[in-house]
Design an enzyme around this catalytic site. Structure first.
Site, mmCIF file in Angstrom:
data_model
loop_
_atom_site.group_PDB
_atom_site.id
_atom_site.type_symbol
_atom_site.label_atom_id
_atom_site.label_comp_id
_atom_site.label_asym_id
_atom_site.label_seq_id
_atom_site.Cartn_x
_atom_site.Cartn_y
_atom_site.Cartn_z
ATOM 1 N N PRO A 14 -16.045 -4.699 1.424
ATOM 2 C CA PRO A 14 -17.419 -5.175 1.613
ATOM 3 C C PRO A 14 -18.466 -4.311 0.911
ATOM 4 O O PRO A 14 -19.599 -4.748 0.720
ATOM 5 C CB PRO A 14 -17.602 -5.148 3.130
ATOM 6 C CG PRO A 14 -16.623 -4.115 3.602
ATOM 7 C CD PRO A 14 -15.436 -4.253 2.697
ATOM 8 N N LEU A 15 -18.086 -3.091 0.507
ATOM 9 C CA LEU A 15 -18.999 -2.224 -0.244
ATOM 10 C C LEU A 15 -18.668 -2.218 -1.736
ATOM 11 O O LEU A 15 -19.115 -1.347 -2.477
ATOM 12 C CB LEU A 15 -18.957 -0.792 0.298
ATOM 13 C CG LEU A 15 -19.485 -0.616 1.719
ATOM 14 C CD1 LEU A 15 -19.334 0.839 2.160
ATOM 15 C CD2 LEU A 15 -20.945 -1.048 1.811
ATOM 16 N N TYR A 52 0.839 -1.194 0.000
ATOM 17 C CA TYR A 52 0.000 0.000 0.000
ATOM 18 C C TYR A 52 0.881 1.253 0.000
ATOM 19 O O TYR A 52 1.618 1.511 0.962
ATOM 20 C CB TYR A 52 -0.928 0.041 1.217
ATOM 21 C CG TYR A 52 -1.958 -1.063 1.279
ATOM 22 C CD1 TYR A 52 -2.251 -1.871 0.185
ATOM 23 C CD2 TYR A 52 -2.670 -1.299 2.455
ATOM 24 C CE1 TYR A 52 -3.197 -2.876 0.247
ATOM 25 C CE2 TYR A 52 -3.627 -2.306 2.535
ATOM 26 C CZ TYR A 52 -3.888 -3.090 1.436
ATOM 27 O OH TYR A 52 -4.819 -4.081 1.513
#
Length: 331
Positions: free
Chosen positions: A196-197, A44
């Site tokens: 999760p979205l 990241y």
């Protein structure tokens, strides 16, 4: 708490560019809400996310669990990626330096490496555990057969067993229900859900004929891919309808749905702003009725692949709890 938005260099700028002070505020919010796991990865923003996490938790390291990952490319050299003994151990040591800590609570292999024997990878993880640098090991983005092969080798050789898998799972794509969720139930693994979205697709901002002015799905970042746009929009409409009945956001409904699914331990949530984070955290208090869950199941359901349709038709008399996570609605 997911920290992919920390840093914002390279392609990760599409996700967010959270700096140290904002990261500290968001971590404060999460801890106040009872969240104690912070998830990051070496890749990241080329390590910057780990550095920001380390600075943001200074003085309270023992109050949180730190999870990070290794596997993806951290340079141009032939040993700068993969799950070889060299890369796993040097990757962990580099993550420890960036995080400013002496141990990683959950060290996760970020992706499959089909070029390195699993015995080598698991032995390297064993070295990190026995040396005290890592407490537990987890896996991310493995296929079902790859996961089970790794668990089998670990059991056979007495090496550290993966205790969790971090996977993509959402109402936008429930592929994990074919193999990964049943495997978690059968093998006793925790499930951490990333995105999760669906990268914001289930936030309620993306609707049939409606596009928000900004958002990562409007950029070159195409993860997760959309296979069935019509089903996605149908799912969002049901989310919005249920959300209106509770006076909450569509995002909260999507998150609450996943929190009630078999084997799901936790959701890895990240946000560009504190407002988004506060809204996501509130999903933990939302209780959906069985009727509401059934509506979401129906609109987002994926077809039974072989051999599952055959098992539903001919093996229903002898199914395990793991089998039933997928097949129960079809019996």
């Amino acid at each position: 708490m997911g920290t992919m938005s920390f840093g914002g260099t390279g392609k990760f700028a599409y996700v967010g560019s959270t700096g140290v002070e904002e990261a500290r505020r968001q971590i404060d919010m999460c801890m106040d809400a009872g969240v104690n796991l912070i998830d990051t990865a070496d890749v990241y923003s080329a390590g910057l996310s780990e550095e920001i996490v380390g600075k943001a938790i200074e003085g309270r390291r023992d109050e949180v669990l730190l999870a990070t990952k290794v596997r993806l490319s951290m340079g141009d050299g032939p040993n700068d990626a993969g799950l070889s003994r060299h890369h796993v151990i040097t990757g962990a040591e580099a993550s420890l330096r960036r995080l400013g800590t002496d141990h990683i609570d959950l060290y996760q292999v970020h992706e499959w490496d089909g070029s390195t024997p699993l015995e080598e990878t698991l032995a390297a993880l064993d070295h990190l555990v026995t040396s005290g640098k890592v407490r537990y090991v987890g896996v991310s983005n493995y296929a079902g057969w790859q996961l089970m092969k790794a668990l089998g080798i670990a059991d056979r050789l007495g090496l550290p067993r993966f205790v969790s898998q971090q996977i993509y799972y959402s109402l936008q794509a429930r592929d994990a229900e074919y193999e990964l969720i049943p495997a978690a139930v059968d093998q006793g693994l925790g499930v951490l859900v990333w995105s999760p979205l669906a990268g914001g697709l289930l936030s309620g901002r993306y609707r049939r004929g409606v596009r928000p002015a900004e958002g990562r799905q409007l950029t070159e970042w195409n993860e997760p891919p959309v296979r069935d746009e019509e089903q996605l929009y149908d799912t969002v409409e049901v989310l919005l309808d249920i959300a209106a009945g509770h006076g909450v956001s569509a995002a909260q409904v999507a998150l609450a749905y996943l929190l009630g699914r078999p084997a799901v331990t936790s959701l890895v949530i990240g946000a560009r702003t504190t407002e988004q984070l506060a809204d996501n955290l509130a999903a933990a208090d939302l209780k959906l009725s069985e009727e509401e869950r059934a509506r979401l199941d129906e609109v987002s359901r994926q077809p039974l692949l072989y051999p599952y349709w055959h098992q539903a038709a001919t093996a229903s008399d002898r199914l395990s709890p793991a089998d039933l996570t997928l097949l129960r609605p079809h019996l």
